[in-house]
Design a protein around this motif. Structure first.
Motif, PDB file in Angstrom:
ATOM      1  N   SER A  87      28.455  42.205  47.051  1.00 19.54           N
ATOM      2  CA  SER A  87      29.497  42.640  46.065  1.00 19.54           C
ATOM      3  C   SER A  87      28.809  42.865  44.914  1.00 19.54           C
ATOM      4  CB  SER A  87      30.462  41.690  46.013  1.00 19.54           C
ATOM      5  OG  SER A  87      31.604  42.221  45.263  1.00 19.54           O
ATOM      6  N   GLY A  88      29.502  44.066  44.075  1.00 19.71           N
ATOM      7  CA  GLY A  88      28.890  44.281  42.707  1.00 19.71           C
ATOM      8  C   GLY A  88      29.392  43.369  41.813  1.00 19.71           C
ATOM      9  N   GLN A 116      41.294  40.349  48.079  1.00 22.59           N
ATOM     10  CA  GLN A 116      40.998  41.741  47.615  1.00 22.59           C
ATOM     11  C   GLN A 116      39.712  42.345  47.982  1.00 22.59           C
ATOM     12  OE1 GLN A 116      41.381  41.264  43.314  1.00 22.59           O
ATOM     13  NE2 GLN A 116      43.221  39.812  43.374  1.00 22.59           N
ATOM     14  N   ALA A 117      39.149  41.713  48.948  1.00 23.23           N
ATOM     15  CA  ALA A 117      37.785  42.493  49.290  1.00 23.23           C
ATOM     16  C   ALA A 117      38.113  43.208  50.494  1.00 23.23           C
ATOM     17  CB  ALA A 117      37.070  41.095  49.807  1.00 23.23           C
ATOM     18  N   VAL A 144      40.678  31.952  48.904  1.00 15.78           N
ATOM     19  CA  VAL A 144      39.180  31.883  49.009  1.00 15.78           C
ATOM     20  C   VAL A 144      38.347  32.862  48.113  1.00 15.78           C
ATOM     21  CG1 VAL A 144      37.383  31.824  50.316  1.00 15.78           C
ATOM     22  CG2 VAL A 144      39.486  31.473  51.397  1.00 15.78           C
ATOM     23  N   VAL A 145      37.476  32.316  47.194  1.00 20.08           N
ATOM     24  CA  VAL A 145      36.789  32.815  46.113  1.00 20.08           C
ATOM     25  C   VAL A 145      35.517  32.732  46.304  1.00 20.08           C
ATOM     26  CG1 VAL A 145      36.466  33.086  43.683  1.00 20.08           C
ATOM     27  CG2 VAL A 145      38.798  32.677  44.624  1.00 20.08           C
ATOM     28  N   VAL A 146      34.634  33.812  46.245  1.00 24.62           N
ATOM     29  CA  VAL A 146      33.093  33.628  46.574  1.00 24.62           C
ATOM     30  C   VAL A 146      32.421  34.076  45.381  1.00 24.62           C
ATOM     31  CG1 VAL A 146      33.330  34.101  49.017  1.00 24.62           C
ATOM     32  CG2 VAL A 146      33.000  35.969  47.561  1.00 24.62           C
ATOM     33  N   GLY A 147      30.960  33.460  45.260  1.00 23.96           N
ATOM     34  CA  GLY A 147      30.342  34.038  44.249  1.00 23.96           C
ATOM     35  C   GLY A 147      29.070  32.848  44.153  1.00 23.96           C
ATOM     36  N   PRO A 148      27.757  33.420  43.746  1.00 25.28           N
ATOM     37  CA  PRO A 148      26.540  32.697  43.530  1.00 25.28           C
ATOM     38  C   PRO A 148      26.868  31.529  42.353  1.00 25.28           C
ATOM     39  CG  PRO A 148      26.298  34.850  42.673  1.00 25.28           C
ATOM     40  CD  PRO A 148      27.587  34.932  43.352  1.00 25.28           C
TER      41      PRO A 148
END
Length: 337
Positions: free
Chosen positions: A89-90, A98-99, A120-124
């Motif tokens: 994802s950018g 919302q993906a 659920v929320v993703v991110g590094p």
């Protein structure tokens, strides 16, 4: 499994030439941990980390799937954060609702959102993911799926998951062994969950529980059809698995469900192409739920995923809820103090 992975889980000492690299890894990891702890962020709500101290699949995601309904039954409003391995994802943090699909979010977060029916929320940056979750959803508890070594994220409860069959391997740190942290780290977490069985050497560990993954049904990868788990017992099938330890899945199909398995192991978080499923001979295809979310649009015929549910002793749930109640009380006092 690569040569190095086989050495990790064989009896005997770790490769001599890799031990200096393990010492370097340990030094760098401790330095990063110290730096992260100095800037640690603590959530205003209870935060529970489900992680491991070894590389590869241990069963963290099934455990997270177990925890969400247990917590909902107690009146909690849980949300999940995840690194989103395998996703592209950018923009981060990324709200899975919302993906566009698992290619953007990663397979595990997409599966968790679909199955658990919670945010659920993703991110590094897991701190940013947690802050986003609290800003956009009415959550009063956060579960971090993985992230035991992400020390910038403060945590109130730690659950470490161990592969019951492989255990901790040779007990060495990367790359001489499979461990991200030393075995003694298990003494400092709140609860240890062993997937499948209690490994040798951990039987005396306080707060250790065995988790069993029980097959529930076979579900169509491209539709709504459902079959009983014993439908293909005694039959030959293609088994496809892009997970941390594919052999565990193949073993379950053979030993638990009695299928004659033609195995097709893939790397963890593998991004499938449609032509990978032109398998010969033409037989039913069985895969994991994590793999199935990535091929739902392929229109595969006679392709099924095995739906499993985690089972844990009642005492595990009691200890977890007691710890959560204490954390919730402490946070309430600090906010009103």
């Amino acid at each position: 499994m690569s040569w190095l992975e086989r050495r990790w889980y064989q009896s005997g000492q770790a490769p001599l030439f890799l031990r200096p690299l393990s010492a370097l890894y340990s030094s760098l990891a401790l330095r990063k941990k110290s730096r992260d702890l100095r800037s640690q962020w603590n959530a205003p709500v209870p935060l529970l980390v489900v992680g491991n101290i070894s590389v590869g699949g241990t069963g963290k995601t099934p455990l997270t799937s177990y925890l969400v309904p247990v917590l909902k039954e107690q009146g909690y409003r849980p949300g999940i954060i995840s690194r989103g391995y395998g996703g592209r994802s950018g923009v981060y943090p990324l709200d899975v609702s919302q993906a566009q699909g698992p290619q953007q979010t990663g397979d595990e977060p997409f599966m968790l959102h679909k199955r658990c029916q919670c945010p659920v929320v993703v991110g590094p940056d897991r701190v940013a993911a947690a802050q986003y979750l609290l800003q956009h959803y009415d959550c009063d508890l956060i579960i971090s799926d993985d992230g035991l070594q992400h020390y910038r994220l403060g945590r109130d409860i730690e659950i470490a998951v161990v592969d019951g069959l492989r255990g901790l391997g040779n007990g060495c740190l990367l790359p001489a062994g499979p461990l991200r942290e030393r075995p003694e780290r298990l003494q400092t977490v709140d609860l240890v969950v062993c997937n499948g069985q209690m490994p040798t050497g951990l039987a005396d560990l306080t707060g250790a529980f065995v988790m069993q993954l029980e097959p529930e049904a076979l579900r169509s990868c491209s539709g709504e059809d459902v079959l009983p788990v014993a439908h293909f017992t005694g039959q030959s099938v293609h088994a496809v698995a892009g997970i941390g330890n594919p052999q565990r899945f193949f073993h379950a199909l053979k030993q638990t469900l009695g299928m004659k398995v033609i195995p097709h192991p893939k790397p963890d978080h593998h991004q499938y192409q449609r032509d990978e499923f032109h398998l010969v001979p033409r037989l039913p295809i069985i895969m994991t739920e994590k793999d199935a979310v990535k091929v739902a649009d392929f229109g595969l015929e006679d392709a099924w995923y095995l739906e499993v549910s985690a089972r844990l002793p009642d005492n595990f749930k009691l200890q977890l809820l007691e710890r959560l109640a204490a954390v919730k009380s402490d946070k309430g006092k600090s906010q009103h103090g």
